[in-house]
Scaffold this motif. Sequence first.
Motif, PDB file in Angstrom:
ATOM      1  N   ALA A  65       1.955  -0.507  -4.961  1.00  0.00           N
ATOM      2  CA  ALA A  65       3.290  -0.531  -5.551  1.00  0.00           C
ATOM      3  C   ALA A  65       3.816  -1.963  -5.525  1.00  0.00           C
ATOM      4  O   ALA A  65       3.612  -2.693  -4.554  1.00  0.00           O
ATOM      5  CB  ALA A  65       4.232   0.392  -4.779  1.00  0.00           C
ATOM      6  N   PHE A  66       4.485  -2.353  -6.612  1.00  0.00           N
ATOM      7  CA  PHE A  66       5.043  -3.701  -6.677  1.00  0.00           C
ATOM      8  C   PHE A  66       6.235  -3.705  -7.633  1.00  0.00           C
ATOM      9  O   PHE A  66       6.387  -2.815  -8.470  1.00  0.00           O
ATOM     10  CB  PHE A  66       3.990  -4.711  -7.140  1.00  0.00           C
ATOM     11  N   ARG A  67       7.086  -4.706  -7.489  1.00  0.00           N
ATOM     12  CA  ARG A  67       8.204  -4.895  -8.400  1.00  0.00           C
ATOM     13  C   ARG A  67       7.973  -6.204  -9.155  1.00  0.00           C
ATOM     14  O   ARG A  67       7.775  -7.251  -8.521  1.00  0.00           O
ATOM     15  CB  ARG A  67       9.537  -4.930  -7.641  1.00  0.00           C
ATOM     16  N   ASP A  68       7.998  -6.148 -10.471  1.00  0.00           N
ATOM     17  CA  ASP A  68       7.650  -7.332 -11.244  1.00  0.00           C
ATOM     18  C   ASP A  68       8.836  -8.286 -11.403  1.00  0.00           C
ATOM     19  O   ASP A  68       9.939  -8.033 -10.883  1.00  0.00           O
ATOM     20  CB  ASP A  68       7.019  -6.955 -12.584  1.00  0.00           C
ATOM     21  N   SER A  69       8.636  -9.350 -12.136  1.00  0.00           N
ATOM     22  CA  SER A  69       9.646 -10.404 -12.285  1.00  0.00           C
ATOM     23  C   SER A  69      10.921  -9.894 -12.945  1.00  0.00           C
ATOM     24  O   SER A  69      12.000 -10.458 -12.746  1.00  0.00           O
ATOM     25  CB  SER A  69       9.079 -11.562 -13.110  1.00  0.00           C
ATOM     26  N   SER A  70      10.814  -8.830 -13.726  1.00  0.00           N
ATOM     27  CA  SER A  70      11.970  -8.262 -14.413  1.00  0.00           C
ATOM     28  C   SER A  70      12.622  -7.125 -13.639  1.00  0.00           C
ATOM     29  O   SER A  70      13.558  -6.487 -14.137  1.00  0.00           O
ATOM     30  CB  SER A  70      11.540  -7.754 -15.804  1.00  0.00           C
TER      31      SER A  70
ATOM     32  N   SER B 283      -9.363  -4.445  -4.275  1.00  0.00           N
ATOM     33  CA  SER B 283      -8.028  -3.876  -4.122  1.00  0.00           C
ATOM     34  C   SER B 283      -6.946  -4.796  -4.671  1.00  0.00           C
ATOM     35  O   SER B 283      -6.864  -5.977  -4.322  1.00  0.00           O
ATOM     36  CB  SER B 283      -7.734  -3.588  -2.651  1.00  0.00           C
ATOM     37  N   LEU B 284      -6.073  -4.209  -5.490  1.00  0.00           N
ATOM     38  CA  LEU B 284      -4.931  -4.949  -6.023  1.00  0.00           C
ATOM     39  C   LEU B 284      -3.840  -5.150  -4.981  1.00  0.00           C
ATOM     40  O   LEU B 284      -2.883  -5.885  -5.225  1.00  0.00           O
ATOM     41  CB  LEU B 284      -4.371  -4.229  -7.248  1.00  0.00           C
ATOM     42  N   VAL B 285      -3.974  -4.514  -3.822  1.00  0.00           N
ATOM     43  CA  VAL B 285      -3.046  -4.790  -2.721  1.00  0.00           C
ATOM     44  C   VAL B 285      -3.140  -6.269  -2.334  1.00  0.00           C
ATOM     45  O   VAL B 285      -2.168  -6.871  -1.884  1.00  0.00           O
ATOM     46  CB  VAL B 285      -3.346  -3.882  -1.510  1.00  0.00           C
ATOM     47  N   LEU B 286      -4.305  -6.857  -2.533  1.00  0.00           N
ATOM     48  CA  LEU B 286      -4.509  -8.275  -2.236  1.00  0.00           C
ATOM     49  C   LEU B 286      -4.022  -9.173  -3.372  1.00  0.00           C
ATOM     50  O   LEU B 286      -4.064 -10.402  -3.264  1.00  0.00           O
ATOM     51  CB  LEU B 286      -5.995  -8.554  -1.994  1.00  0.00           C
ATOM     52  N   GLY B 287      -3.569  -8.555  -4.453  1.00  0.00           N
ATOM     53  CA  GLY B 287      -3.284  -9.295  -5.666  1.00  0.00           C
ATOM     54  C   GLY B 287      -2.064 -10.191  -5.611  1.00  0.00           C
ATOM     55  O   GLY B 287      -1.253 -10.142  -4.678  1.00  0.00           O
TER      56      GLY B 287
ATOM     57  N   ARG C 125       0.855  -1.184   0.000  1.00  0.00           N
ATOM     58  CA  ARG C 125       0.000   0.000   0.000  1.00  0.00           C
ATOM     59  C   ARG C 125       0.893   1.237   0.000  1.00  0.00           C
ATOM     60  O   ARG C 125       1.855   1.322   0.747  1.00  0.00           O
ATOM     61  CB  ARG C 125      -0.887   0.028   1.237  1.00  0.00           C
ATOM     62  N   LEU C 126       0.540   2.212  -0.827  1.00  0.00           N
ATOM     63  CA  LEU C 126       1.315   3.440  -0.927  1.00  0.00           C
ATOM     64  C   LEU C 126       0.352   4.609  -1.048  1.00  0.00           C
ATOM     65  O   LEU C 126      -0.466   4.652  -1.969  1.00  0.00           O
ATOM     66  CB  LEU C 126       2.233   3.383  -2.149  1.00  0.00           C
ATOM     67  N   MET C 127       0.441   5.550  -0.108  1.00  0.00           N
ATOM     68  CA  MET C 127      -0.379   6.755  -0.143  1.00  0.00           C
ATOM     69  C   MET C 127       0.505   7.916  -0.591  1.00  0.00           C
ATOM     70  O   MET C 127       1.566   8.161  -0.016  1.00  0.00           O
ATOM     71  CB  MET C 127      -0.955   7.041   1.242  1.00  0.00           C
ATOM     72  N   LEU C 128       0.077   8.627  -1.626  1.00  0.00           N
ATOM     73  CA  LEU C 128       0.783   9.817  -2.103  1.00  0.00           C
ATOM     74  C   LEU C 128      -0.238  10.862  -2.526  1.00  0.00           C
ATOM     75  O   LEU C 128      -1.162  10.557  -3.305  1.00  0.00           O
ATOM     76  CB  LEU C 128       1.682   9.495  -3.297  1.00  0.00           C
ATOM     77  N   LEU C 129      -0.093  12.072  -2.024  1.00  0.00           N
ATOM     78  CA  LEU C 129      -0.965  13.188  -2.402  1.00  0.00           C
ATOM     79  C   LEU C 129      -2.437  12.813  -2.321  1.00  0.00           C
ATOM     80  O   LEU C 129      -3.250  13.171  -3.172  1.00  0.00           O
ATOM     81  CB  LEU C 129      -0.623  13.691  -3.811  1.00  0.00           C
ATOM     82  N   GLY C 130      -2.772  12.069  -1.282  1.00  0.00           N
ATOM     83  CA  GLY C 130      -4.160  11.706  -1.033  1.00  0.00           C
ATOM     84  C   GLY C 130      -4.677  10.577  -1.883  1.00  0.00           C
ATOM     85  O   GLY C 130      -5.865  10.227  -1.787  1.00  0.00           O
TER      86      GLY C 130
ATOM     87  N   MET D  31       0.210   2.076  -9.212  1.00  0.00           N
ATOM     88  CA  MET D  31      -1.084   2.347  -9.845  1.00  0.00           C
ATOM     89  C   MET D  31      -2.182   2.444  -8.796  1.00  0.00           C
ATOM     90  O   MET D  31      -1.974   2.092  -7.627  1.00  0.00           O
ATOM     91  CB  MET D  31      -1.411   1.255 -10.857  1.00  0.00           C
ATOM     92  N   ASP D  32      -3.316   2.941  -9.236  1.00  0.00           N
ATOM     93  CA  ASP D  32      -4.503   2.968  -8.381  1.00  0.00           C
ATOM     94  C   ASP D  32      -4.721   1.555  -7.830  1.00  0.00           C
ATOM     95  O   ASP D  32      -4.666   0.570  -8.575  1.00  0.00           O
ATOM     96  CB  ASP D  32      -5.704   3.407  -9.211  1.00  0.00           C
TER      97      ASP D  32
END
Length: 439
Positions: A54-59, A75-79, A44-49, A65-66
């Motif tokens: 946020a994630f780092r992919d395999s590469s 929520s993609l935080v659960l992704g 989870r990342l909060m910026l400017l409301g 993103m939202d």
Amino acid sequence: MKLSKDNEEIARTGPGTVMGNFMRQYWIPAARSSELAEDGTPMRLMLLGEKLVAFRDSSGRVGVMDHLCPHRCASLVLGRNEENGIRCIYHGWKFDVDGNCVEMPSVAPAQDFKEKVKARAYKAVDRNGIIWVYMGERQASPPPLPMVEATLLKEEEVDIFFMMRSCNWMQSLEGDIDTSHFGFLHVGHLDPDNVPDGHPLQHTASERAPEYHVKDAPWGTTYGAYRTVRPKTTYWRFANYMFPFWTQTPQGEFPINIQARAWVPLDDEHTMMIFWRRRTGGPRGTNEPLKDGKPLGGSRAQPEFVPVDTSWLGRYRVKADESNDWLIDREAQRTNRIYSGIDHIGLQDQAVTESMGAITDHTREHLGPGDLMIARTRRRALAAARAFAAGTPAPGVDDPALMTDARSGYFEIDESVEWQAAYGRMMEGASRVPATAEG
């Protein structure tokens, strides 16, 4: 609370606000590189409301993103962070770091429409140990990366410190450009006779009501505080505000003092302070021993942090807060062992700024001569944001080298040298970081 128009516009940074739109033109430092592992847990990342994932992919690429999946807003935080993308656990839709929908497994192939679906994604870059995010409208061709000098240092050359503050970004920032508070809040208990010659605090103990000059600068605002320390010799302390939320403080020898703080609004009532300071191998400033062999009371090296959790505001929080009076030691205060009673320089600032409330109502203030830099900076920041709203480019966005001319610190020089000339002369002999935006 009803705020004045100026107060409201300078404090609010969410989407569509005057200050928020302005800040979105700049790259924003958001997290340590080490907080995101390849195919690791999304954060989870909060910026400017805005609530982001946020994630780092395999590469190794970073995606920001939202956090709401464009399908049904789970929520993609659960992704699931897997195979160069983040997959929503609700229906399996998968998105790459640019927000493109790359798989739609819950939809029959003949009805697949993934090319029409895109998550709101922001450009993210990993440089020198920090993840930077660009949230402006120029996603296809973002501006150059920032060139605040301290941020150009390699990871092995710099110490980086994060600490969340529970109040608005501007009141958080103002402590760094308030030269008159240092002689009270931080060193009000300091005995000048206990300070060795050449110590960083040598002149500070007796500089309780500083005189100083303030002016606008291409990067924002600057001040030079001064006092005569020997016949025909002036001691100067320079500090800066840099667009949109950067400061440089004078706690260091000017030629080698490569440091900066970003005061990043998470939302209107929470700020992430990120501090870069060059490793010089020399004394650590206020912690250097005094004549009695002890460091300055109240200058503990590190505050105590609570464990990180996965909530929106769960990173880099200190244990000291309003609920425990910022761990104030009243006995230390009464005996003058620590003027404030709070044992950490940053926590002392944190206590007073958080005690003002989440957003300070400026109509209740009575600013004095020592607050000229604060008043000038508020006007400068707000004027730049309003000018951007009217069509003027945001300063330094497309010319980031503008910020490399900003430096803070202290020095002594002949009294005949005018303050801006003195600054220029010291810059000529200062240690510099190569002026490149590349990591």
